[in-house]
Each structure stands twice: as structure tokens, then as C-alpha cells.
Design an enzyme around this catalytic site. Structure first.
Site, PDB file in Angstrom:
ATOM      1  N   LYS A   4     -12.649 -12.261  -1.205  1.00 56.94           N
ATOM      2  CA  LYS A   4     -11.742 -11.155  -0.882  1.00 56.94           C
ATOM      3  C   LYS A   4     -11.961 -10.681   0.538  1.00 56.94           C
ATOM      4  O   LYS A   4     -13.109 -10.468   0.909  1.00 56.94           O
ATOM      5  CB  LYS A   4     -12.032 -10.013  -1.860  1.00 56.94           C
ATOM      6  CG  LYS A   4     -11.269  -8.756  -1.601  1.00 56.94           C
ATOM      7  CD  LYS A   4     -11.734  -7.691  -2.556  1.00 56.94           C
ATOM      8  CE  LYS A   4     -11.104  -6.379  -2.158  1.00 56.94           C
ATOM      9  NZ  LYS A   4     -11.480  -5.313  -3.034  1.00 56.94           N
ATOM     10  N   LYS A  43     -17.122 -10.472  -0.620  1.00 56.96           N
ATOM     11  CA  LYS A  43     -16.163  -9.418  -0.278  1.00 56.96           C
ATOM     12  C   LYS A  43     -16.496  -8.942   1.129  1.00 56.96           C
ATOM     13  O   LYS A  43     -17.602  -8.474   1.392  1.00 56.96           O
ATOM     14  CB  LYS A  43     -16.257  -8.265  -1.266  1.00 56.96           C
ATOM     15  CG  LYS A  43     -15.364  -7.104  -0.898  1.00 56.96           C
ATOM     16  CD  LYS A  43     -15.379  -6.028  -1.966  1.00 56.96           C
ATOM     17  CE  LYS A  43     -14.500  -4.858  -1.566  1.00 56.96           C
ATOM     18  NZ  LYS A  43     -14.486  -3.820  -2.613  1.00 56.96           N
TER      19      LYS A  43
HETATM   20  C1  PBG Z   1     -13.347  -0.845  -3.904  1.00 54.77           C
HETATM   21  C2  PBG Z   1     -12.228  -1.804  -3.839  1.00 54.77           C
HETATM   22  C3  PBG Z   1     -11.429  -1.995  -2.695  1.00 54.77           C
HETATM   23  C4  PBG Z   1     -10.443  -2.907  -3.063  1.00 54.77           C
HETATM   24  C5  PBG Z   1     -10.668  -3.296  -4.398  1.00 54.77           C
HETATM   25  N1  PBG Z   1     -11.801  -2.604  -4.866  1.00 54.77           N
HETATM   26  C6  PBG Z   1     -11.437  -1.329  -1.365  1.00 54.77           C
HETATM   27  C7  PBG Z   1     -12.684  -1.226  -0.600  1.00 54.77           C
HETATM   28  O1  PBG Z   1     -13.631  -1.990  -0.758  1.00 54.77           O
HETATM   29  O2  PBG Z   1     -12.735  -0.295   0.217  1.00 54.77           O
HETATM   30  C8  PBG Z   1      -9.363  -3.360  -2.126  1.00 54.77           C
HETATM   31  C9  PBG Z   1      -8.211  -4.070  -2.700  1.00 54.77           C
HETATM   32  C10 PBG Z   1      -7.017  -4.142  -1.828  1.00 54.77           C
HETATM   33  O3  PBG Z   1      -7.023  -3.834  -0.615  1.00 54.77           O
HETATM   34  O4  PBG Z   1      -5.973  -4.550  -2.356  1.00 54.77           O
HETATM   35  N2  PBG Z   1     -14.347  -1.009  -4.784  1.00 54.77           N
END
Ligand code: PBG
Length: 323
Positions: free
Chosen positions: A247, A194
């Protein structure tokens, strides 16, 4: 000219036979934002056509997805500011509305697969995924909080937990806690690679979960790094992850491809909010064709190697397939 590749593209029947990548609703997981209360369906400004739902309004929506063959959902809670604290205690509180929604959905629609988010940010007064101490995101003290959250979600009936916080060691910690509580059938889809991405903006608007100070670069990965994803993947597999996620998806198709070659568990990808917002915005302006571009995006993520895709396009794609 003996070799003419166009012969294999000369009509629709031949094109279908030689098509290398298939994309169907069975590959898609639909993200849903939840809010406590009743009679709520409020649109997210930066993510048109996506809403924060209260349970009563959500039930018929889930039913209409099921009618389209879309049966997998990932749930995110928009939590009132007054319920947030440093330790994200509301995330496993017995009166937590998110856990109640999981219970009700599983009771109403036993055939669906529900996935959760395991991270502190929706519940944290600091807006970070881990515990903040003296301005630092501390790793090991975060793990028991994540484990409590995961066990509470398992108790409520979740099928898959999704640790999204990028703390070290959380997959193994959560796996042990789930097993010790009798939930060895609950799967873990690890957010393995991520990235600290600018494409999460609309999501943070939806949950009002942006960090109150600093950024997420000390835990989310540097977009410049590729080999580091191999280390994350190796650790997550050793710790018992059932699936590995990349991601965002679009700027990271090379990572998806690499993990598919490297790992022996399924790979998923999160087609995140900012990626979908770009397509919504351009198509609202008449600059891009919505159905064609979103289908091409989803297909490219599958072609790169994703078995499953989390996407805000899921329902529209399912509708398109029905036509
Ligand atoms: C946070 C989380 C995020 C997303 C999913 N879980 C945002 C972040 O890490 O700040 C983002 C998903 C998206 O942008 O569609 N745990």
C-alpha cells in the site's frame, strides 16, 4: 520478417486466448466509510462518489453490490471527536457503532466477507496509529490495544482483520490474542509494506483522522525502500499472516511484484484514496476516460502480482463488467 508479434493481436478472439492477466469482481474488495446515526449518506469532498454511510442507508447499498457480484468489503469508522482518547478505548467499547455494523451486516448478508482496519488512528485523540507518549509513537504498549480491538471485531463477526499500523510484532500479538479467544478462523491480512505516502489525503479527510502533530514516518515505510519490504514480509509470515498487503499500489507495483515472487501466501494491494481521486478529478475535467483508466489501473495491479485489490473503483468496475 519471420516473427511478427502483431499476428497474436489480430482479432478479439485471439487476443482473448493469449490474454495473460484476468481481472474480475472476485478480486476486488470495496472500502466503505461508516458513521454513527441514521439517514446519513454524506459525500467525501476529496473522493467524489464515495460516502460516509449510516447503517440504515448502507444496507441497500451492500445489497446492490452483492447483485453485481461484489461481496468483499473493508470497513472504516468515522468516529466523533468526543469519543476519541489517547488509548483509543472506544475501538473495543461494547457500545461501539462500528462493531454493531459488523454484527448487523453479517446477520443480514451471511455470504459477504468483511474485513476490518486494526489501528488506533480513527479512535485516537492524537490521530496516530500507535500510542503517543512524550511525543513518541511507542511500539510495545500499542500491541495490547490492537489485540483488544481485533478480538472485539472477531466477536462481532469480522472475517479478516487488517492491522494497518506498521507497529513491530503486531501480527503475532494479534494472532495469539485471537487464538486464545477462540477465533482461530479469523484471518489476518497484514499491511506488510505500507509506505508513508502522500496519497492517503482523501482517506484522512473522510475519517478526519490526520495526525494532530508530526507525521507517520517513524512507523510507515520510506517510499525509497524496497529491500526493507522483504524483511517486513518475512516477519509477517513468521508471525502468522494469511495474506500480505502492499500500500499504496500504483507507485509500488515493483513491491507487489517482488513480494509475489518472494512470499508463499496471497498478495493484496491497496489502490488508495489519492490514486482514485486523481482519476476522478481528471475524468470530471474531461481529461481522462474514467472507465478506461480505472480498468487499466486495476489490471496493472493484478499484472504486477496482486491476488486481491482494495479499491474505491470496485463498485464502478463491477457495474462495468455487468454491461
Ligand atoms: C490508517 C489507514 C490509512 C489508510 C488505511 N488505513 C491512512 C493512514 O495510514 O494515514 C489509507 C487508505 C487510503 O488512502 O485509501 N490506519
Amino acid at each position: 520478417m519471420y516473427i511478427r508479434p502483431r499476428r497474436n493481436r489480430k482479432n478479439a478472439v485471439i487476443r482473448a486466448m493469449v490474454e495473460e492477466t484476468r481481472l474480475g469482481v472476485e478480486h476486488l474488495i470495496y472500502p466503505i466509510f461508516l458513521q454513527d446515526g441514521t439517514n446519513i449518506k454524506s459525500e467525501i469532498k476529496s473522493l467524489p462518489n464515495n460516502f460516509r454511510w449510516s447503517l440504515d442507508k448502507l444496507l441497500p447499498e451492500i445489497d446492490s453490490c452483492i447483485q453485481l457480484g461484489l461481496k468483499q468489503f473493508v470497513l472504516f469508522p468515522a468516529v466523533e471527536e468526543r469519543l476519541k482518547d489517547k488509548h483509543a478505548t472506544y475501538s473495543y467499547a461494547s457500545d461501539n457503532f462500528y462493531l454493531e455494523v459488523i454484527r448487523q451486516l453479517k446477520q443480514e448478508f451471511p455470504e459477504i466477507v468483511l474485513m476490518s482496519d486494526v489501528a488506533m488512528d480513527p479512535y485516537s485523540s492524537d490521530g496516530h496509529d500507535g500510542l503517543v507518549e512524550n511525543g513518541q509513537i511507542v511500539n510495545d504498549p500499542t500491541l495490547p490495544i490492537l489485540a483488544k480491538m481485533a478480538v472485539a471485531q472477531a466477536q462481532a463477526g469480522i472475517d479478516i482483520v487488517g492491522p494497518s499500523d506498521m507497529m513491530d510484532g503486531r501480527v503475532g500479538f494479534i494472532r495469539e490474542a485471537l487464538d486464545a479467544s477462540g477465533y482461530d478462523q479469523v484471518s489476518i491480512m497484514a499491511y506488510t509494506a505500507k509506505y508513508a505516502s502522500a496519497f492517503y489525503g482523501p482517506f484522512r479527510d473522510a475519517l478526519d483522522s490526520a495526525p494532530k502533530s508530526g507525521d507517520k514516518k517513524s512507523y510507515q515505510m520510506n517510499p525509497a525502500n524496497k529491500r526493507e519490504a522483504l524483511l517486513e514480509a518475512q516477519l509477517d509470515m513468521e508471525e502468522g499472516a494469511d495474506m500480505l498487503m502492499v500500500k499504496p499500489a500504483l507507485c509500488y507495483l515493483d513491491i507487489i511484484h517482488m513480494l509475489k515472487e518472494f512470499a508463499n501466501v496471497p498478495i493484496t494491494a491497496y489502490n488508495v484514496s489519492g490514486e482514485c481521486a486523481m482519476v476522478y478529478a481528471a475524468s470530471q475535467n474531461g481529461w481522462l476516460n474514467y472507465e478506461a483508466t480505472m480498468s487499466e489501473m486495476l489490471l496493472s495491479i493484478r499484472r504486477a502480482g496482486a491476488d486481491g485489490i482494495l479499491s474505491y473503483f470496485a463498485k464502478d468496475f463491477a457495474q462495468l463488467m455487468k454491461k
